[in-house]
Scaffold this active site. Structure first.
Site, PDB file in Angstrom:
ATOM      1  N   ILE A  49      -0.636  -0.230 -10.789  1.00  0.00           N
ATOM      2  CA  ILE A  49      -1.869  -0.316 -10.014  1.00  0.00           C
ATOM      3  C   ILE A  49      -1.682  -1.454  -9.020  1.00  0.00           C
ATOM      4  O   ILE A  49      -1.511  -2.604  -9.413  1.00  0.00           O
ATOM      5  CB  ILE A  49      -3.090  -0.582 -10.907  1.00  0.00           C
ATOM      6  CG1 ILE A  49      -3.233   0.522 -11.933  1.00  0.00           C
ATOM      7  CG2 ILE A  49      -4.346  -0.714 -10.057  1.00  0.00           C
ATOM      8  CD1 ILE A  49      -4.284   0.251 -12.993  1.00  0.00           C
ATOM      9  N   ASP A  50      -1.694  -1.124  -7.741  1.00  0.00           N
ATOM     10  CA  ASP A  50      -1.408  -2.104  -6.693  1.00  0.00           C
ATOM     11  C   ASP A  50      -2.633  -2.276  -5.795  1.00  0.00           C
ATOM     12  O   ASP A  50      -2.972  -1.380  -5.031  1.00  0.00           O
ATOM     13  CB  ASP A  50      -0.214  -1.626  -5.872  1.00  0.00           C
ATOM     14  CG  ASP A  50       0.203  -2.618  -4.802  1.00  0.00           C
ATOM     15  OD1 ASP A  50      -0.325  -3.757  -4.791  1.00  0.00           O
ATOM     16  OD2 ASP A  50       1.051  -2.254  -3.971  1.00  0.00           O
ATOM     17  N   SER A  51      -3.261  -3.432  -5.884  1.00  0.00           N
ATOM     18  CA  SER A  51      -4.452  -3.688  -5.066  1.00  0.00           C
ATOM     19  C   SER A  51      -4.106  -3.740  -3.579  1.00  0.00           C
ATOM     20  O   SER A  51      -4.981  -3.596  -2.733  1.00  0.00           O
ATOM     21  CB  SER A  51      -5.124  -4.993  -5.488  1.00  0.00           C
ATOM     22  OG  SER A  51      -4.231  -6.076  -5.312  1.00  0.00           O
ATOM     23  N   GLY A  52      -2.826  -3.892  -3.260  1.00  0.00           N
ATOM     24  CA  GLY A  52      -2.399  -3.896  -1.859  1.00  0.00           C
ATOM     25  C   GLY A  52      -2.268  -2.498  -1.279  1.00  0.00           C
ATOM     26  O   GLY A  52      -2.181  -2.328  -0.066  1.00  0.00           O
ATOM     27  N   ASN A  53      -2.276  -1.488  -2.130  1.00  0.00           N
ATOM     28  CA  ASN A  53      -2.182  -0.107  -1.655  1.00  0.00           C
ATOM     29  C   ASN A  53      -3.584   0.361  -1.259  1.00  0.00           C
ATOM     30  O   ASN A  53      -4.394   0.706  -2.104  1.00  0.00           O
ATOM     31  CB  ASN A  53      -1.603   0.805  -2.737  1.00  0.00           C
ATOM     32  CG  ASN A  53      -1.562   2.271  -2.315  1.00  0.00           C
ATOM     33  OD1 ASN A  53      -1.771   2.606  -1.151  1.00  0.00           O
ATOM     34  ND2 ASN A  53      -1.304   3.131  -3.266  1.00  0.00           N
TER      35      ASN A  53
END
Length: 174
Positions: A49-53
């Protein structure tokens, strides 16, 4: 002499090791089990889970998760895999197998050092995530195909858009 040299070295290496363990712990906390159901075939993988995506389809505002091409090569036709390598060369819809035609989307994106790129994405039947002992099922999602390695240490094969955790239907994993 040993105390003057040894203690600072020991302190430095201990701190570096603790910081390394903390980073791995943070990464591990963000890993989820992912199942992508595409044309009635199920692919299982680990996702980060990438908050930057924040990649979304600009027309439908559908979130896009990124999956390595290696993870999809078992079920995608060769022509579609080739097209995903060089989307800019796409010219005719005949290049896409009819079975997959309704599933294919082209999503514009930017990455570091490159602008105005297109990403080949697929509309899956469903994506299922297991996050904090909950099973989350999402149908409004696109799966972008990446030919770059997402994790050098092979800890995960896809990057999950954080919005999928919010918009999906949650059920308890039993």
């Amino acid at each position: 002499m040993f105390v003057l040299i040894g203690f600072p070295l020991l302190s430095y290496f201990s701190k570096a090791r603790v910081d390394d363990l903390r980073m791995k712990n943070i990464t591990f906390d963000q890993l989820v089990d992912v199942e992508v159901i595409l044309n009635e075939q199920t692919l299982s993988m680990k996702g980060l889970i990438d908050s930057g995506n924040q990649l979304v389809d600009p027309l439908t505002k559908t979130p896009v998760m990124i999956v390595t091409a290696d993870s999809l090569k078992e079920i995608l036709p060769e022509g579609l895999m080739e097209l995903s390598k060089n989307v800019q060369s796409f010219s005719h819809s005949e290049d896409i197998d009819q079975e997959w035609y309704s599933k294919v989307r082209f999503v514009p994106y930017r990455s570091v050092g490159q602008a105005n790129q297109l990403l080949l994405a697929l509309k899956p039947d469903m994506v299922r995530l297991v996050h904090q002992s909950n099973t989350i099922e999402v149908t409004k999602v696109l799966v972008g195909i990446s030919h770059t390695t997402l994790s050098v240490e092979k800890q995960y094969e896809c990057i999950v858009h954080p919005k999928l955790i919010v918009i999906g239907e949650v059920s308890s994993a039993s």
